[in-house]
Design an enzyme around this catalytic site. Structure first.
Site, PDB file in Angstrom:
ATOM      1  N   LEU A 156      68.708 -24.745  64.791  1.00  0.00           N
ATOM      2  CA  LEU A 156      69.587 -25.236  63.720  1.00  0.00           C
ATOM      3  C   LEU A 156      70.346 -26.487  64.141  1.00  0.00           C
ATOM      4  O   LEU A 156      70.555 -26.738  65.328  1.00  0.00           O
ATOM      5  CB  LEU A 156      70.552 -24.140  63.267  1.00  0.00           C
ATOM      6  CG  LEU A 156      71.549 -23.513  64.243  1.00  0.00           C
ATOM      7  CD1 LEU A 156      72.721 -24.415  64.538  1.00  0.00           C
ATOM      8  CD2 LEU A 156      72.037 -22.189  63.676  1.00  0.00           C
ATOM      9  N   GLU A 158      73.920 -28.748  63.585  1.00  0.00           N
ATOM     10  CA  GLU A 158      75.291 -28.631  63.103  1.00  0.00           C
ATOM     11  C   GLU A 158      75.411 -29.408  61.794  1.00  0.00           C
ATOM     12  O   GLU A 158      74.765 -30.433  61.611  1.00  0.00           O
ATOM     13  CB  GLU A 158      76.268 -29.165  64.151  1.00  0.00           C
ATOM     14  CG  GLU A 158      76.323 -28.255  65.359  1.00  0.00           C
ATOM     15  CD  GLU A 158      77.328 -28.685  66.406  1.00  0.00           C
ATOM     16  OE1 GLU A 158      78.268 -29.425  66.077  1.00  0.00           O
ATOM     17  OE2 GLU A 158      77.152 -28.273  67.561  1.00  0.00           O
ATOM     18  N   CYS A 263      74.276 -31.108  72.341  1.00  0.00           N
ATOM     19  CA  CYS A 263      72.928 -30.635  72.690  1.00  0.00           C
ATOM     20  C   CYS A 263      71.993 -31.694  73.260  1.00  0.00           C
ATOM     21  O   CYS A 263      71.530 -31.547  74.390  1.00  0.00           O
ATOM     22  CB  CYS A 263      72.318 -29.960  71.482  1.00  0.00           C
ATOM     23  SG  CYS A 263      73.271 -28.482  71.070  1.00  0.00           S
ATOM     24  N   LYS A 266      72.840 -33.077  76.842  1.00  0.00           N
ATOM     25  CA  LYS A 266      72.739 -32.089  77.932  1.00  0.00           C
ATOM     26  C   LYS A 266      71.303 -31.556  78.084  1.00  0.00           C
ATOM     27  O   LYS A 266      70.833 -31.347  79.196  1.00  0.00           O
ATOM     28  CB  LYS A 266      73.742 -30.955  77.719  1.00  0.00           C
ATOM     29  CG  LYS A 266      73.259 -29.798  76.878  1.00  0.00           C
ATOM     30  CD  LYS A 266      74.185 -28.603  76.977  1.00  0.00           C
ATOM     31  CE  LYS A 266      73.916 -27.603  75.862  1.00  0.00           C
ATOM     32  NZ  LYS A 266      72.615 -26.955  75.885  1.00  0.00           N
TER      33      LYS A 266
HETATM   34  P1  NAD Z   1      79.907 -22.751  71.732  1.00  0.00           P
HETATM   35  O1  NAD Z   1      80.626 -23.297  72.904  1.00  0.00           O
HETATM   36  O2  NAD Z   1      80.293 -23.186  70.360  1.00  0.00           O
HETATM   37  O3  NAD Z   1      80.021 -21.150  71.761  1.00  0.00           O
HETATM   38  C1  NAD Z   1      79.851 -20.376  72.902  1.00  0.00           C
HETATM   39  C2  NAD Z   1      80.769 -19.168  72.799  1.00  0.00           C
HETATM   40  O4  NAD Z   1      80.489 -18.254  73.872  1.00  0.00           O
HETATM   41  C3  NAD Z   1      82.258 -19.507  72.912  1.00  0.00           C
HETATM   42  O5  NAD Z   1      82.947 -19.040  71.784  1.00  0.00           O
HETATM   43  C4  NAD Z   1      82.711 -18.773  74.190  1.00  0.00           C
HETATM   44  O6  NAD Z   1      84.041 -18.297  74.130  1.00  0.00           O
HETATM   45  C5  NAD Z   1      81.708 -17.632  74.253  1.00  0.00           C
HETATM   46  N1  NAD Z   1      81.560 -17.020  75.581  1.00  0.00           N
HETATM   47  C6  NAD Z   1      81.567 -17.619  76.807  1.00  0.00           C
HETATM   48  N2  NAD Z   1      81.411 -16.702  77.767  1.00  0.00           N
HETATM   49  C7  NAD Z   1      81.274 -15.499  77.158  1.00  0.00           C
HETATM   50  C8  NAD Z   1      81.055 -14.179  77.630  1.00  0.00           C
HETATM   51  N3  NAD Z   1      80.927 -13.918  78.931  1.00  0.00           N
HETATM   52  N4  NAD Z   1      80.964 -13.170  76.723  1.00  0.00           N
HETATM   53  C9  NAD Z   1      81.090 -13.432  75.406  1.00  0.00           C
HETATM   54  N5  NAD Z   1      81.298 -14.671  74.899  1.00  0.00           N
HETATM   55  C10 NAD Z   1      81.384 -15.688  75.769  1.00  0.00           C
HETATM   56  O7  NAD Z   1      78.374 -23.027  71.986  1.00  0.00           O
HETATM   57  P2  NAD Z   1      77.215 -23.298  70.899  1.00  0.00           P
HETATM   58  O8  NAD Z   1      77.293 -24.706  70.426  1.00  0.00           O
HETATM   59  O9  NAD Z   1      77.170 -22.193  69.926  1.00  0.00           O
HETATM   60  O10 NAD Z   1      75.921 -23.224  71.840  1.00  0.00           O
HETATM   61  C11 NAD Z   1      75.481 -22.001  72.381  1.00  0.00           C
HETATM   62  C12 NAD Z   1      74.078 -22.188  72.926  1.00  0.00           C
HETATM   63  O11 NAD Z   1      73.170 -22.468  71.849  1.00  0.00           O
HETATM   64  C13 NAD Z   1      73.910 -23.360  73.895  1.00  0.00           C
HETATM   65  O12 NAD Z   1      72.969 -23.014  74.872  1.00  0.00           O
HETATM   66  C14 NAD Z   1      73.374 -24.477  73.027  1.00  0.00           C
HETATM   67  O13 NAD Z   1      72.617 -25.423  73.756  1.00  0.00           O
HETATM   68  C15 NAD Z   1      72.489 -23.711  72.076  1.00  0.00           C
HETATM   69  N6  NAD Z   1      72.301 -24.349  70.776  1.00  0.00           N
HETATM   70  C16 NAD Z   1      73.347 -24.937  70.137  1.00  0.00           C
HETATM   71  C17 NAD Z   1      73.157 -25.512  68.885  1.00  0.00           C
HETATM   72  C18 NAD Z   1      74.278 -26.187  68.153  1.00  0.00           C
HETATM   73  O14 NAD Z   1      74.010 -26.824  67.143  1.00  0.00           O
HETATM   74  N7  NAD Z   1      75.518 -26.099  68.594  1.00  0.00           N
HETATM   75  C19 NAD Z   1      71.883 -25.449  68.277  1.00  0.00           C
HETATM   76  C20 NAD Z   1      70.836 -24.819  68.957  1.00  0.00           C
HETATM   77  C21 NAD Z   1      71.056 -24.268  70.203  1.00  0.00           C
HETATM   78  C1  UGA Z   2      70.054 -31.095  67.392  1.00  0.00           C
HETATM   79  C2  UGA Z   2      68.669 -30.772  66.823  1.00  0.00           C
HETATM   80  O1  UGA Z   2      68.425 -31.581  65.671  1.00  0.00           O
HETATM   81  C3  UGA Z   2      68.562 -29.287  66.433  1.00  0.00           C
HETATM   82  O2  UGA Z   2      67.252 -28.993  65.999  1.00  0.00           O
HETATM   83  C4  UGA Z   2      68.886 -28.446  67.670  1.00  0.00           C
HETATM   84  O3  UGA Z   2      68.870 -27.062  67.364  1.00  0.00           O
HETATM   85  C5  UGA Z   2      70.260 -28.813  68.187  1.00  0.00           C
HETATM   86  O4  UGA Z   2      70.299 -30.242  68.493  1.00  0.00           O
HETATM   87  C6  UGA Z   2      70.562 -28.081  69.458  1.00  0.00           C
HETATM   88  O5  UGA Z   2      69.704 -27.796  70.255  1.00  0.00           O
HETATM   89  O6  UGA Z   2      71.739 -27.780  69.625  1.00  0.00           O
HETATM   90  P1  UGA Z   2      72.459 -31.547  66.342  1.00  0.00           P
HETATM   91  O7  UGA Z   2      72.869 -31.881  67.735  1.00  0.00           O
HETATM   92  O8  UGA Z   2      73.301 -30.664  65.520  1.00  0.00           O
HETATM   93  O9  UGA Z   2      70.998 -30.874  66.361  1.00  0.00           O
HETATM   94  O10 UGA Z   2      72.342 -32.906  65.532  1.00  0.00           O
HETATM   95  P2  UGA Z   2      71.194 -33.969  65.145  1.00  0.00           P
HETATM   96  O11 UGA Z   2      71.148 -34.073  63.695  1.00  0.00           O
HETATM   97  O12 UGA Z   2      69.929 -33.696  65.848  1.00  0.00           O
HETATM   98  O13 UGA Z   2      71.835 -35.313  65.730  1.00  0.00           O
HETATM   99  C7  UGA Z   2      72.028 -35.488  67.128  1.00  0.00           C
HETATM  100  C8  UGA Z   2      72.513 -36.894  67.403  1.00  0.00           C
HETATM  101  O14 UGA Z   2      71.495 -37.859  67.144  1.00  0.00           O
HETATM  102  C9  UGA Z   2      73.713 -37.337  66.554  1.00  0.00           C
HETATM  103  O15 UGA Z   2      74.599 -38.082  67.349  1.00  0.00           O
HETATM  104  C10 UGA Z   2      73.091 -38.223  65.485  1.00  0.00           C
HETATM  105  O16 UGA Z   2      73.987 -39.186  64.992  1.00  0.00           O
HETATM  106  C11 UGA Z   2      71.970 -38.876  66.270  1.00  0.00           C
HETATM  107  N1  UGA Z   2      70.828 -39.329  65.445  1.00  0.00           N
HETATM  108  C12 UGA Z   2      70.085 -38.440  64.750  1.00  0.00           C
HETATM  109  C13 UGA Z   2      70.504 -40.681  65.425  1.00  0.00           C
HETATM  110  O17 UGA Z   2      71.163 -41.530  66.071  1.00  0.00           O
HETATM  111  N2  UGA Z   2      69.417 -41.083  64.680  1.00  0.00           N
HETATM  112  C14 UGA Z   2      68.664 -40.208  63.986  1.00  0.00           C
HETATM  113  O18 UGA Z   2      67.680 -40.657  63.332  1.00  0.00           O
HETATM  114  C15 UGA Z   2      69.003 -38.854  64.012  1.00  0.00           C
END
Ligand code: NAD
Ligand code: UGA
Length: 439
Positions: A156, A158, A263, A266
């Site tokens: 997904l 954000e 994301c 990192k």
């Molecule tokens: P986040 O920092 O928003 O949430 C992580 C949560 O885990 C926090 O609320 C924290 O308090 C909690 N936590 C930490 N240690 C804990 C423990 N021991 N027990 C229970 N809870 C605990 O992180 P996020 O953005 O949701 O990302 C989570 C993972 O999903 C990452 O690996 C990220 O790369 C991946 N991911 C994120 C997105 C995104 O759009 N944010 C999309 C796809 C994948």
């Molecule tokens: C991204 C991926 O799109 C998701 O599929 C994935 O799950 C997620 O990372 C993750 O692993 O956490 P997100 O970081 O929410 O999602 O946002 P994106 O829409 O991908 O944008 C990432 C960055 O790229 C932003 O800074 C955006 O401004 C930039 N971007 C995106 C560009 O500069 N050009 C583009 O054409 C698209």
């Protein structure tokens, strides 16, 4: 199904809420008491369209419980999802501390003789799921646990996360047993999408490879934007022409100040680390990272060329600090980095963002900053306006009306959000990226 989510952040909260919306019985756990208290009151810890209404509804219907009680959470779920953060450590590799803390707790608290699937949704390097299994077993102190592990990466975005969770392009399920796969399939079967069964290692790598590929598209078009500036082409036209080829596709070809967020930076770095550890020099990926780092500096060169390196006495209006539109998230936001460079050179900043002002106050503090609730206020007596996040709201501003508020009619558009011809016809000096015919 009974589902437990561990880590109630962006991914955990949204996934938990969506699973409950699908009719499942969800317990969402976090160690952050404040976060859990807020969710119980219906106050969301993040801004995500539609999330507040959804969470309020499913709580009222009794299908969603937020808690800090690990014992309750472990007893509850037949599917237990690990959704904690995996930030970069100092070397750029993924810091797995939170994942293994959770695995330890699972080992200590999982009920005996009750079948469970332990699913990692967090983005983790290849091999992590197997280490999670080892950690669970090591901490089970001889109790008879009955579980399988599963890698179910999350794709997904954000800002559109609820839509994405309901309309995903694919569900990837990496398991060691058919029993675990069938349980997972039961959860996702109603979605009209491909459910891909893979090995655990492949599932883990699919996530990194996908993010790295998308980041590569962005860095590629950003490099093309540099060529455009040097040869007189327009990167928007070039991207459109490329994207019409189905094999290329038009998405993720928007040139700008570079990718940010919690994301891409990192995950691309972590994949590079993995390849280095395995003695493979992934030079293409290094190029993607370097190009992304350079892109904001190319943008800043336009500023230095116009004003010189000392910005004392200048006031700049800034539209956007979130790392992208649709979110309040400012983690690794390139917009923040640009603001810091402008402020570091002496400029005063007036900042507006539809969702990220609170997080920006935390990140940038008050020195040299004015935070504006109204977009129009950033134009007041400013020497220039910068567009740093691709919010559509900024495209809809009446720039003709705003012109009279500015000290000088200058725009630096770091997201190529506006139409250069329209702006120059209004008398603006308009700088953007890869559109050399307009400065
Ligand atoms: P986040 O920092 O928003 O949430 C992580 C949560 O885990 C926090 O609320 C924290 O308090 C909690 N936590 C930490 N240690 C804990 C423990 N021991 N027990 C229970 N809870 C605990 O992180 P996020 O953005 O949701 O990302 C989570 C993972 O999903 C990452 O690996 C990220 O790369 C991946 N991911 C994120 C997105 C995104 O759009 N944010 C999309 C796809 C994948
Ligand atoms: C991204 C991926 O799109 C998701 O599929 C994935 O799950 C997620 O990372 C993750 O692993 O956490 P997100 O970081 O929410 O999602 O946002 P994106 O829409 O991908 O944008 C990432 C960055 O790229 C932003 O800074 C955006 O401004 C930039 N971007 C995106 C560009 O500069 N050009 C583009 O054409 C698209």
């Amino acid at each position: 199904m009974k589902i437990t989510i561990i880590g109630t952040g962006y991914v955990g909260l949204v996934s938990g809420a969506v699973f409950a919306d699908w009719g499942h019985d969800v317990v969402c756990l976090d160690v952050n008491q404040d976060k859990i208290d807020k969710i119980k009151e219906g106050i969301m810890p993040i801004y995500e369209e539609g999330l507040e209404e959804l969470v309020k509804r499913i709580q009222k219907e009794g299908r969603f419980v937020a808690t800090t009680d690990y014992e309750l959470a472990m007893k509850h779920g037949e599917l237990i999802f690990i959704c904690v953060g995996t930030p970069s450590n100092q070397s750029g590799a993924a810091d797995l501390t939170y994942v293994f803390d959770v695995a330890k707790n699972i080992g200590e608290l999982l009920p005996e003789n009750q079948y469970r699937v332990i699913i990692t949704k967090s983005t983790v390097p290849v091999g992590t799921n197997h280490k999670v299994k080892e950690t669970i077993l090591k901490n089970s102190e001889g109790r008879k646990l009955d579980f399988d592990i599963c890698s179910n990466p999350e794709f997904l975005r954000e800002g559109t996360s609820i839509f994405d969770a309901n309309n995903t392009d694919r569900v990837v399920i990496g398991t060691e047993t058919d029993k675990a796969f069938e349980k997972m399939k039961e959860l996702y079967n109603h979605l009209e999408t491909t459910i891909l069964q893979t090995s655990i290692q492949s599932a883990e790598l699919i996530k990194y490879a996908s993010n790295a590929f998308l980041a590569t598209k962005i860095s590629f078009i950003n490099e093309i934007s540099q060529i455009c500036e040097r040869v007189g082409a327009d990167v928007k036209e070039v991207a459109q022409g490329m994207g019409l080829d189905n094999r290329i596709g038009g998405k993720f070809l928007n040139a700008g100040i570079g990718y940010g967020g919690s994301c891409f930076p990192k995950d691309v770095e972590a994949l590079y680390r993995t390849s280095s550890e395995k003695m493979y020099d992934f030079r293409l990926l290094r190029g993607v990272i370097d190009a992304n780092e350079r892109q904001k500096h190319y943008f800043m060169e336009k500023v230095w060329n116009k004003y010189g390196s000392n910005l004392d006495g200048y006031v700049f209006g800034v539209l956007g600090s979130a790392f992208k539109n649709g979110t309040d998230d400012t983690r690794k936001s390139v917009a923040l980095e640009v603001i810091k460079m402008l402020r570091g050179a002496g400029a005063k900043i007036k900042l507006a963002d539809p969702a990220a002002l609170e997080n920006s106050k935390r990140d940038l503090g008050t020195i040299g900053m004015e935070y504006c609730e109204e977009f129009n206020d950033v134009f007041d007596k400013s020497d220039a306006v910068f567009i740093l996040t691709e919010w559509s709201e900024f495209a809809n501003i009446n720039y003709e009306k705003m012109a009279s508020k500015l000290k000088s009619k200058v725009i630096f558009d770091g997201k190529n959000l506006l139409n250069p011809k329209v702006l120059t016809d209004l008398g603006y000096e308009y700088h953007s990226i890869g559109r050399s015919s307009y400065l």
